[in-house]
Design a protein around this motif. Structure first.
Motif, PDB file in Angstrom:
ATOM      1  N   ASP A 170       0.810  -1.220   0.000  1.00 22.60           N
ATOM      2  CA  ASP A 170       0.000   0.000   0.000  1.00 22.60           C
ATOM      3  C   ASP A 170       0.842   1.269   0.000  1.00 22.60           C
ATOM      4  O   ASP A 170       0.441   2.282  -0.583  1.00 22.60           O
ATOM      5  CB  ASP A 170      -0.935   0.010   1.215  1.00 22.60           C
ATOM      6  CG  ASP A 170      -2.072  -0.987   1.081  1.00 22.60           C
ATOM      7  OD1 ASP A 170      -2.315  -1.464  -0.043  1.00 22.60           O
ATOM      8  OD2 ASP A 170      -2.711  -1.298   2.101  1.00 22.60           O
TER       9      ASP A 170
ATOM     10  N   LYS B 237       3.565   1.992  -1.456  1.00 21.58           N
ATOM     11  CA  LYS B 237       4.341   2.364  -2.642  1.00 21.58           C
ATOM     12  C   LYS B 237       3.689   2.032  -3.978  1.00 21.58           C
ATOM     13  O   LYS B 237       4.239   2.377  -5.037  1.00 21.58           O
ATOM     14  CB  LYS B 237       5.724   1.715  -2.582  1.00 21.58           C
ATOM     15  CG  LYS B 237       5.715   0.203  -2.389  1.00 21.58           C
ATOM     16  CD  LYS B 237       7.145  -0.316  -2.199  1.00 21.58           C
ATOM     17  CE  LYS B 237       7.163  -1.827  -2.035  1.00 21.58           C
ATOM     18  NZ  LYS B 237       8.540  -2.347  -1.866  1.00 21.58           N
TER      19      LYS B 237
ATOM     20  N   ASP C  49       1.039   3.266  -5.407  1.00 18.72           N
ATOM     21  CA  ASP C  49       0.547   4.419  -6.175  1.00 18.72           C
ATOM     22  C   ASP C  49       1.648   5.002  -7.063  1.00 18.72           C
ATOM     23  O   ASP C  49       1.393   5.419  -8.199  1.00 18.72           O
ATOM     24  CB  ASP C  49       0.008   5.491  -5.230  1.00 18.72           C
ATOM     25  CG  ASP C  49      -1.339   5.122  -4.622  1.00 18.72           C
ATOM     26  OD1 ASP C  49      -1.977   4.185  -5.149  1.00 18.72           O
ATOM     27  OD2 ASP C  49      -1.742   5.755  -3.638  1.00 18.72           O
ATOM     28  N   ASP C  50       2.852   5.050  -6.537  1.00 20.72           N
ATOM     29  CA  ASP C  50       3.966   5.578  -7.343  1.00 20.72           C
ATOM     30  C   ASP C  50       4.243   4.680  -8.544  1.00 20.72           C
ATOM     31  O   ASP C  50       4.508   5.164  -9.653  1.00 20.72           O
ATOM     32  CB  ASP C  50       5.231   5.697  -6.487  1.00 20.72           C
ATOM     33  CG  ASP C  50       5.128   6.813  -5.457  1.00 20.72           C
ATOM     34  OD1 ASP C  50       4.273   7.705  -5.624  1.00 20.72           O
ATOM     35  OD2 ASP C  50       5.890   6.772  -4.470  1.00 20.72           O
TER      36      ASP C  50
ATOM     37  N   LYS D  56       2.078   2.667  -9.996  1.00 23.12           N
ATOM     38  CA  LYS D  56       0.934   2.810 -10.900  1.00 23.12           C
ATOM     39  C   LYS D  56       1.079   4.064 -11.759  1.00 23.12           C
ATOM     40  O   LYS D  56       0.830   4.028 -12.974  1.00 23.12           O
ATOM     41  CB  LYS D  56      -0.357   2.881 -10.078  1.00 23.12           C
ATOM     42  CG  LYS D  56      -1.614   3.158 -10.884  1.00 23.12           C
ATOM     43  CD  LYS D  56      -2.816   3.204  -9.948  1.00 23.12           C
ATOM     44  CE  LYS D  56      -4.084   3.587 -10.681  1.00 23.12           C
ATOM     45  NZ  LYS D  56      -4.048   4.951 -11.231  1.00 23.12           N
ATOM     46  N   GLU D  57       1.488   5.150 -11.145  1.00 23.95           N
ATOM     47  CA  GLU D  57       1.659   6.393 -11.898  1.00 23.95           C
ATOM     48  C   GLU D  57       2.761   6.262 -12.943  1.00 23.95           C
ATOM     49  O   GLU D  57       2.611   6.709 -14.096  1.00 23.95           O
ATOM     50  CB  GLU D  57       1.995   7.531 -10.932  1.00 23.95           C
ATOM     51  CG  GLU D  57       2.130   8.882 -11.602  1.00 23.95           C
ATOM     52  CD  GLU D  57       2.409  10.002 -10.611  1.00 23.95           C
ATOM     53  OE1 GLU D  57       2.668  11.136 -11.059  1.00 23.95           O
ATOM     54  OE2 GLU D  57       2.362   9.734  -9.388  1.00 23.95           O
TER      55      GLU D  57
ATOM     56  N   ASP E 232      -4.948   6.166 -16.254  1.00 21.06           N
ATOM     57  CA  ASP E 232      -5.937   5.613 -15.326  1.00 21.06           C
ATOM     58  C   ASP E 232      -5.895   4.078 -15.282  1.00 21.06           C
ATOM     59  O   ASP E 232      -6.903   3.428 -14.996  1.00 21.06           O
ATOM     60  CB  ASP E 232      -7.345   6.083 -15.692  1.00 21.06           C
ATOM     61  CG  ASP E 232      -7.705   5.807 -17.143  1.00 21.06           C
ATOM     62  OD1 ASP E 232      -6.787   5.504 -17.946  1.00 21.06           O
ATOM     63  OD2 ASP E 232      -8.901   5.901 -17.504  1.00 21.06           O
TER      64      ASP E 232
END
Length: 305
Positions: free
Chosen positions: A175, A177, A179-180, A182-183, A193
């Motif tokens: 959780d 890390k 998001d980074d 994914k971006e 998206d």
């Protein structure tokens, strides 16, 4: 060679000596309410210490000792010390799992039925009671080591869903890390998206059904992350970054914008593979090849487009 005789527990002492009963009163019963309150404050639940001194003290090896109350208190304070560490590490999830396993809200002490094969101290949850188990030759020893066995005792109690080990790994290793990643991946393939689906429950069930140990649980978050990271690195290596032709080719078959990690019984490739089904990219592996060569996931993915 004949098999050793099974361990037979000692009978409870019918009546404890007066000096022993006094020690129990002075050094355990007088503090029991406060000790239980400490447990209740930690768990948010009304738990109690249910220690049968007549059964426990039957294993006292020193006939001159009357320190039964002190021994019982040591088990209680050792349990509290280890419970604090358990909750500090696992937080509210730890409380929920403990309360969900110890349904009788009771902590007891007893001799380990394994006899000579038993460790000095151990724990188990049986019929909703948390048992602190001692080796029949080691009454009162290693009370501060209850924590070494607390997690296993709680995890071995039947429960649906992810284990505490797995949830902790997700919190610590995924959780924080994902998001980074994914971006970065979304920017590289021109799909900002993009959805990364770790498929926790289904993968956990598939691995649990096939694994002979639970070592993988404490690395579940890290492992799932490594599959997504490996796939991202493979696409970067294959030139998807800033290449509009490759990005457009991917978009044509990637309608769902979803990438899913999936454990399956068998793959066409040796360790893992990336496939496209119904507009979804699946990063697949088997229980036997779990967390093996994750950096190769998606190798030659460009050939699928």
């Amino acid at each position: 060679m004949p098999k050793p005789a099974p361990f037979t527990p000692k009978p409870a002492i019918e009546k404890l000596p007066l000096a022993v009963r006094k020690d129990i009163r002075d050094n355990f019963e007088s503090e029991k309410e406060d000790l239980q309150k400490q447990v209740n404050d930690l768990l948010g639940n009304e738990c109690k210490f249910n220690f049968n001194a007549n059964e426990i003290w039957a294993y006292n090896a020193d006939s001159n000792s009357t320190n039964c109350g002190g021994t019982l208190k040591n088990y209680a304070t050792g349990f509290i010390y280890c419970l604090k560490s358990f909750i500090n590490k696992y937080g509210d999830e730890g409380k929920d799992h403990f309360n969900g396993a110890v349904t009788q809200c009771e902590i007891s002490v007893g001799v380990n039925p394994l006899g000579d094969k038993a460790p000095t101290i151990n724990c188990e949850v049986k019929d909703g009671v948390f048992w602190i188990l001692f080796n029949h030759t080691s009454l009162g020893y290693n009370c501060d080591y209850i924590g070494d066995y607390m997690l296993s005792a709680i995890e071995n109690a039947p429960r649906d869903g992810l284990s505490l080990r797995a949830k902790h790994s997700i919190d610590e290793d995924y959780d924080s890390k994902i998001d980074d990643l994914k971006e970065e991946l979304g920017g590289m393939i021109g799909v900002p998206d993009v959805v990364l689906d770790p498929n926790w429950d289904e993968n956990f069930k598939a691995l649990k059904a096939k694994s002979s140990s639970n070592d993988w649980e404490q690395n579940l978050g890290r492992t799932i992350y490594s599959y997504f990271e490996g796939f991202k690195d493979q696409l970067k290596y294959q030139g998807f970054k800033d290449d509009e032709m490759l990005q457009e080719g991917l978009a044509e078959v990637f309608e769902s914008k979803k990438i899913v990690v999936r454990v399956v019984p068998k793959t066409k490739k040796t360790y893992n593979e990336a496939i496209i089904e119904d507009g979804v990219i699946y990063l697949q592996t088997t229980p036997e090849q779990w967390w093996v060569n994750t950096s190769q996931i998606g190798e030659k993915f460009i050939d699928l487009l």
